[in-house]
Design an enzyme around this catalytic site. Structure first.
Site: not given
Ligand code: IMP
Ligand code: MG
Length: 180
Positions: A42, A100, A103
């Site tokens: 979302k 959004d 990470d």
């Molecule tokens: P990744 O797969 O670790 O790159 O994470 C991506 C997803 O993790 C994003 O779409 C977010 O939903 C969530 N995410 C990562 N860091 C944050 C944060 O600081 N706040 C809120 N959601 C986060």
């Molecule tokens: Mg996300």
């Protein structure tokens, strides 16, 4: 300011100017393509809407829903597709995934691969926020709003346990909210 927020990282105004710049870049790069913005539900919804207003070339919008965090603050590493694209014209689509935040990089690297396997003509990625210091896999988005430090942020679509998505800015969440 919301009382669970420690500091504001990106103001509404800054988010608007970032979205304008990215909208311009996308419009320049996709002039002769079949652009399909694919938002990740979302969290990407507000950013996608803001970028969309600034795109001046024809484009379609679509959505996927993938699981990443559950209710914690660290990535699980496995990508589950909870809502898939239902299109029969993938081979013609120049997909631009809108996210959004990047990470660990797991979500977008896996989703990019998945869209290619589904037969998209091209796949690129766009994110409002980037936390490169947290990468677990090698991944760079094609369009990046801004790089941020390793802080857990909420607002403008980003949540903690489904809350704070409605804040009009991006703020650092107070640690006491999630370290109980
Ligand atoms: P990744 O797969 O670790 O790159 O994470 C991506 C997803 O993790 C994003 O779409 C977010 O939903 C969530 N995410 C990562 N860091 C944050 C944060 O600081 N706040 C809120 N959601 C986060
Ligand atoms: Mg996300």
């Amino acid at each position: 300011m919301n009382r669970d927020i420690q500091s504001i990282l990106l103001s509404e105004r800054k988010i608007r100017s970032i979205s304008k710049r990215i909208g311009r870049e996308i419009s320049r790069d996709y002039a002769d393509k079949k652009l399909v913005l694919v938002g990740t539900l979302k969290g990407a919804l507000p950013f996608m809407a803001e970028v969309l207003k600034n795109i001046t070339v024809p484009c379609e919008i679509d959505f996927v829903k993938v699981s990443s965090y559950g209710s914690g603050t660290t990535s699980s590493g496995t990508l589950k597709i909870l809502l898939d694209l239902l299109r029969s014209d993938m081979a013609e689509c120049d997909v631009l995934i809108v996210e959004d935040i990047v990470d660990s990089g797991n979500t977008l690297s896996k989703l990019t691969k998945y869209m290619r396997e589904k037969g998209a003509k091209s796949v690129r990625t766009c994110t409002l926020l980037d936390k490169p210091s947290r990468r677990e896999v090698e991944f760079e988005a094609d369009y990046v709003g801004t790089v941020i430090p390793d802080e857990f942020v909420v607002g403008f679509g980003l949540d903690y346990d489904e809350k704070y998505r409605n804040l009009p800015y991006i703020g650092v969440l107070k640690k006491e909210v999630y370290q109980k």
